[in-house]
Design a protein around this motif. Structure first.
Motif, PDB file in Angstrom:
ATOM      1  N   ASP A 163       6.107  -4.823  -6.826  1.00 25.84           N
ATOM      2  CA  ASP A 163       5.703  -6.231  -6.708  1.00 25.84           C
ATOM      3  C   ASP A 163       4.689  -6.459  -5.592  1.00 25.84           C
ATOM      4  O   ASP A 163       4.852  -7.325  -4.747  1.00 25.84           O
ATOM      5  N   ASN A 164       3.634  -5.674  -5.559  1.00 27.97           N
ATOM      6  CA  ASN A 164       2.547  -5.788  -4.579  1.00 27.97           C
ATOM      7  C   ASN A 164       2.969  -5.526  -3.135  1.00 27.97           C
ATOM      8  O   ASN A 164       2.265  -5.896  -2.203  1.00 27.97           O
ATOM      9  N   VAL A 165       4.117  -4.912  -2.931  1.00 19.40           N
ATOM     10  CA  VAL A 165       4.540  -4.506  -1.594  1.00 19.40           C
ATOM     11  C   VAL A 165       4.596  -2.979  -1.558  1.00 19.40           C
ATOM     12  O   VAL A 165       5.254  -2.361  -2.381  1.00 19.40           O
ATOM     13  N   ILE A 166       3.872  -2.418  -0.625  1.00 20.49           N
ATOM     14  CA  ILE A 166       3.836  -0.970  -0.440  1.00 20.49           C
ATOM     15  C   ILE A 166       4.855  -0.629   0.643  1.00 20.49           C
ATOM     16  O   ILE A 166       4.813  -1.189   1.741  1.00 20.49           O
ATOM     17  N   THR A 167       5.751   0.298   0.329  1.00 22.88           N
ATOM     18  CA  THR A 167       6.755   0.755   1.290  1.00 22.88           C
ATOM     19  C   THR A 167       6.434   2.192   1.669  1.00 22.88           C
ATOM     20  O   THR A 167       6.152   3.017   0.804  1.00 22.88           O
ATOM     21  N   PHE A 168       6.472   2.461   2.961  1.00 21.00           N
ATOM     22  CA  PHE A 168       6.138   3.783   3.482  1.00 21.00           C
ATOM     23  C   PHE A 168       7.412   4.505   3.916  1.00 21.00           C
ATOM     24  O   PHE A 168       8.321   3.883   4.460  1.00 21.00           O
ATOM     25  N   SER A 169       7.444   5.813   3.703  1.00 15.36           N
ATOM     26  CA  SER A 169       8.583   6.611   4.165  1.00 15.36           C
ATOM     27  C   SER A 169       8.072   7.944   4.692  1.00 15.36           C
ATOM     28  O   SER A 169       7.050   8.461   4.244  1.00 15.36           O
ATOM     29  N   VAL A 170       8.807   8.465   5.657  1.00 13.98           N
ATOM     30  CA  VAL A 170       8.433   9.711   6.321  1.00 13.98           C
ATOM     31  C   VAL A 170       9.658  10.610   6.367  1.00 13.98           C
ATOM     32  O   VAL A 170      10.737  10.170   6.763  1.00 13.98           O
ATOM     33  N   ASP A 171       9.475  11.849   5.955  1.00 11.14           N
ATOM     34  CA  ASP A 171      10.517  12.859   6.123  1.00 11.14           C
ATOM     35  C   ASP A 171      10.280  13.485   7.496  1.00 11.14           C
ATOM     36  O   ASP A 171       9.295  14.186   7.704  1.00 11.14           O
TER      37      ASP A 171
END
Length: 143
Positions: free
Chosen positions: A80-88
């Motif tokens: 829904d037009n929201v970018i979520t970032f994740s880091v290992d």
């Protein structure tokens, strides 16, 4: 017949979701400077495979050290037009890549296709939240 219909439906959903995320992919930049005093540059690359790289460069007059480069990388996803970032933390963080983008989210902003006015809206990502205190509220513009 049910199997064929189910397979076609799954393929269609996969293509629709991959097409949406590819519209987010690309390079985003932001430069802030005051001639002779300071310079700050951000570059974010969202790759179509769901990975990202970020580079922050700053050069401050009288700063210690005067020039600083910071890097981050990891994975991104869109909903829904929201970018979520994740880091290992084990794979993505090391001596070079020190920025932890976990708990970071940005809104994808572009001109609404129904808007027929002459208004120009530059495509951008606006960071809504981030574990990196100076990223919250930052806009980076699509190149």
């Amino acid at each position: 017949m049910k199997l064929i219909l189910t397979t076609l439906l799954l393929i269609f959903n996969f293509l629709a979701s991959s097409a949406q995320s590819s519209s987010f992919a690309g390079d985003y930049t932001r430069s802030l400077s005051e001639k002779g005093k300071h310079e700050i540059e951000y570059k974010l690359t969202l790759n179509p495979d769901g990975t990202f790289e970020f580079h922050s460069y700053s050069k401050m007059q009288g700063g210690v050290p005067p020039e600083v480069n910071k890097y981050g990388k990891g994975k991104w996803s869109a909903k829904d037009n929201v970018i979520t970032f994740s880091v290992d933390k084990k794979e993505d963080l090391n001596e070079k890549y020190t920025l932890d983008f976990n708990n970071s989210a940005a809104r994808f902003v572009t001109k609404n296709p129904r808007d027929k006015s002459d208004k120009i809206v530059q495509t951008k990502l606006k960071f809504l939240e981030s574990g990196i205190f100076w990223m919250k509220g930052i806009d980076v513009f699509k190149v």
